[in-house]
Scaffold this motif. Sequence first.
Motif, short mmCIF file in Angstrom:
data_model
loop_
_atom_site.label_atom_id
_atom_site.label_comp_id
_atom_site.label_asym_id
_atom_site.label_seq_id
_atom_site.Cartn_x
_atom_site.Cartn_y
_atom_site.Cartn_z
N MET A 145 0.84 -1.19 0.00
CA MET A 145 0.00 0.00 0.00
C MET A 145 0.88 1.25 0.00
SD MET A 145 -3.03 1.23 2.55
CE MET A 145 -3.69 -0.40 2.46
N LYS A 146 0.52 2.21 -0.85
CA LYS A 146 1.29 3.45 -0.92
C LYS A 146 0.96 4.33 0.27
CE LYS A 146 2.19 3.70 -5.82
NZ LYS A 146 2.16 4.52 -7.01
N GLN A 147 2.00 5.04 0.72
CA GLN A 147 1.81 5.97 1.83
C GLN A 147 2.66 7.21 1.61
OE1 GLN A 147 2.77 3.57 5.24
NE2 GLN A 147 4.86 3.22 4.62
N SER A 148 2.13 8.34 2.05
CA SER A 148 2.80 9.64 1.94
C SER A 148 2.84 10.29 3.31
CB SER A 148 2.03 10.56 0.99
OG SER A 148 2.36 10.33 -0.34
N ALA A 149 3.76 11.22 3.44
CA ALA A 149 3.84 11.99 4.69
C ALA A 149 4.15 13.44 4.34
CB ALA A 149 4.93 11.42 5.59
N GLY A 150 3.58 14.35 5.12
CA GLY A 150 3.78 15.76 4.82
C GLY A 150 3.59 16.66 6.02
N ILE A 151 3.79 17.94 5.75
CA ILE A 151 3.73 18.98 6.78
C ILE A 151 2.69 20.03 6.38
CG2 ILE A 151 5.00 20.85 7.94
CD1 ILE A 151 6.50 18.38 8.62
#
Length: 155
Positions: free
Chosen positions: A1-7
């Motif tokens: 599963m694709k996952q992203s992280a951000g601010i």
Amino acid sequence: MKQSAGILLFKRVSKKIEVLLVHPGGPFWKNKDLGSWSIPKGEFTDEESAREAARREFKEETGFAITEKEKMLPLTMVKQKSGKLIYAWAVEKDIDATAIKSNHFEIEWPPKSGQLKSFPEIDKAEWFSLEEAMQKINSSQAAFITELQQLLSQK
């Protein structure tokens, strides 16, 4: 599963909250506005933590660093229609949105031309009021702004 992280960067201006959103670069996004903006974010693998990835991606997409000393308020993870999970943190910091420096990507453009062209991942960043941001942001990320608003109103 694709996952992203951000601010989700935010600042206080005359007792009002503003958030920094970024607009994706490249020909597909050129004339798109409402619903196409995002928090600075990117994909990561299990080889780094979501928190580390959020800081790395922010630097890659804006040229500005979020340091270890800066408080990162965790926001509730959201799941996009595609199934991708997005982890985010709110950070209070003021940067010059006009001074962002994004990394680039290459795609074949025009399609089927055989020519590779380079485009910035992010073509611009802007500070928006919470109301404006809710119209500009990709709908799957709007929950981050709503949660930030709730967190700040409790303080």
